[in-house]
Design an enzyme around this catalytic site. Structure first.
Site, short mmCIF file in Angstrom:
data_model
loop_
_atom_site.label_atom_id
_atom_site.label_comp_id
_atom_site.label_asym_id
_atom_site.label_seq_id
_atom_site.Cartn_x
_atom_site.Cartn_y
_atom_site.Cartn_z
N GLU B 305 0.81 -1.23 0.00
CA GLU B 305 0.00 0.00 0.00
C GLU B 305 0.85 1.28 0.00
O GLU B 305 0.39 2.35 0.39
CB GLU B 305 -1.07 0.02 1.11
CG GLU B 305 -0.63 -0.25 2.51
CD GLU B 305 -1.78 -0.24 3.56
OE1 GLU B 305 -1.86 0.71 4.34
OE2 GLU B 305 -2.58 -1.20 3.58
N GLY B 306 2.08 1.17 -0.48
CA GLY B 306 2.95 2.35 -0.57
C GLY B 306 3.57 2.76 0.74
O GLY B 306 4.23 3.81 0.82
#
Lengths: 338, 338
Positions: B305-306
């Site tokens: 998710e970064g």
């Protein structure tokens, strides 16, 4: 214990260290298991939040008040050509810190930390350890007490750093005295020594070890013999933080070496501390391994002045933000494992 | 080139990549040599500032506008029991991102970055690559174009991340197709697979490789066959960033695998990108080594998710603050090397 006035006080303080708060750590682990992420998937961010809570004694840790202390000292051994820079730079860099022009000033602003710089008798360098003890017991205790008393009891996190031309030589000799080996094992290039300088540095370390016959002797004696005032102050500040239940980020090689005598005197004495980053200084990785400490960052930094410790505050802030701000599986309506 | 409408467009864009700005990088190196610190003593912080400036084309880089894009997709191969979580979690986590409850939301707030989440046809999973291609060429190009068009041309830095139950299986198969080896080499535990799940994951990867006979074949074909839509979108966004002269932080294993085809198609195509952190996902360290990329952080994170990319923004901010804010030797009156 209100302060450190003698070696007896120091030993008494070490023999009676506060322990971590298991309940706080358990509450944190429980919440982490309910947050919308696979268990353990934030890795060290989760460990670090639990560590903050354990030593702050809070199930919801805080980082409202982050204090960076940088101690500065001058070293008799610097006269032996063991640094790429002249000893005059110690006081000049203290002035640069005070004027806001150094790396540590910018990093503290970037991460939201309060910097305090504490010069320690810069015009009276310690003795050259190849010739005599660096400090008398009285000088050592005075520096320890200065570090001890500098710790703000209200801090949520304490970062410890140093400045002192020649102090990687002191730190290397101290590490050698505590852990074995000599100049070959522990000397690194410091601020950027050339090969002849490295030879002088190794020789100075070996000459000091030889003169004082200190291998594996009393850790406090080793610090008096080799350590500069800023190292003794870091030792005192690390101890004070434990008594105030403040987690500590040690900066690089010198700060780690400065705190190492505590671990040698009392098992678990550095459990409230993390090594913030692995310095590019040659001896640091091995020193951390000997202490069983795993640095958080590894960015080839070798500046000192608390820079790696302050930088690491940003990682702790993000870790804490996740812990305090994330939704649980129930709150978010996210399915759990199959 | 205004966008990507075909594989021909994609190849043409890759054949005509902007290069870095050597003058900007030289100006940065010159200033770094004058700042009050030993040369190179900020290690990777100095390298990263030079990298920012080189790709922004600015002697004084900026981080005013930091954009985090998280692409989400669903995967046919998830039906083969290759994840610890059900495929329903992809859409649920997208909702959690939109509600602000996920780790990436907290990290973006902590580091001052703007998050945008882009779900890609979550109700139409890609094909199961053990049975067919994951995507047709048209589906692949549509996803690439979505990623390409999502990049804000004004960003100073782009962080790329993903969400997609089953996507470490896709990424592993893609890495295997590009670099050799099979499930044994590339499969990791993803969100927390147990041993039987790991066996299924390795089998699915090997079955896909066997079915499509794809080893060392065309990198774009490999992405169509194995990659999910979010991987194709990351590929497109990485390419768009290069065209807009925006430096890129790739998150962990999946994001790195997604961008890898660009490097296989065109040498230097990822020079504007850094791998933000080394994921705990088993294949990531080897993938970075194959690409000659050294991750900035290594914190045992494996969330996706970064999160690792966004966390790394804080390191870049501190690095840039040092570069822009420090005094020079002349300004501070600090002596230089002996």
């Amino acid at each position: 214990m209100n302060g450190i006035a003698s070696v007896v006080d120091l030993r008494a303080s070490l023999a009676d260290l506060p322990t971590g708060d298991d309940d706080a750590a358990a509450a944190i682990a429980k919440r982490q298991s309910r947050l919308t992420k696979p268990l353990g998937s934030l890795g060290r961010l989760e460990e670090l939040v639990a560590w903050l809570g354990r030593w702050q004694g809070r199930g919801a840790p805080r980082l409202d008040d982050v204090s960076v202390l940088v101690f500065a000292g001058n070293h008799g051994v610097a006269a032996r050509g063991v640094s790429a820079y002249p000893a005059s730079v110690t006081a000049q860099m203290v002035a640069n810190f005070e004027a806001g022009g150094a790396a540590i000033n910018q990093i503290c602003k970037s991460v939201g930390a309060t910097l305090r710089v504490i010069p320690l008798k810069l015009d009276a360098p310690t003795g050259d350890f190849t010739q005599s003890q660096a400090m008398t017991e009285a000088e050592f205790i005075e520096a320890v007490a200065t570090g001890y008393d500098a710790v703000p009891a209200s801090a949520d996190l304490l970062c410890l750093g140093e400045m002192g031309i020649g102090n990687t030589t002191s730190a290397s000799a101290l590490a050698a005295a505590l852990l074995g080996g000599g100049g070959e094992r522990w000397a690194g290039r410091g601020t950027g020594l050339d090969d002849p300088g490295m030879a002088r540095k190794r020789e100075a370390i070996d000459a000091g070890l030889d003169r004082h016959q200190i291998h594996h002797a009393d850790p406090l004696a080793a610090c008096m013999i080799f350590g500069g005032r800023e190292l003794a102050a870091i030792l005192g500040a690390t101890l004070a933080a434990r008594r105030h239940r403040i987690p500590v980020l040690l900066d690089g090689f010198v700060a780690t070496a400065a705190a190492a005598p505590l671990a040698r005197l009392q098992q678990g004495a550095l459990d409230h501390a993390q090594v913030a980053h692995c310095s590019a200084e040659a001896g640091h990785r091995g020193l951390c391994a000997e202490l069983g400490m795993r640095p958080i960052l590894d960015l080839d930094m070798r500046l000192g002045e608390g820079s790696g410790a302050a930088l690491t505050v940003s990682v702790l802030r993000a870790a804490l933000a996740c812990h305090l701000g994330m939704a649980t599986f129930d709150e978010a309506g996210v399915d759990e494992r199959d």
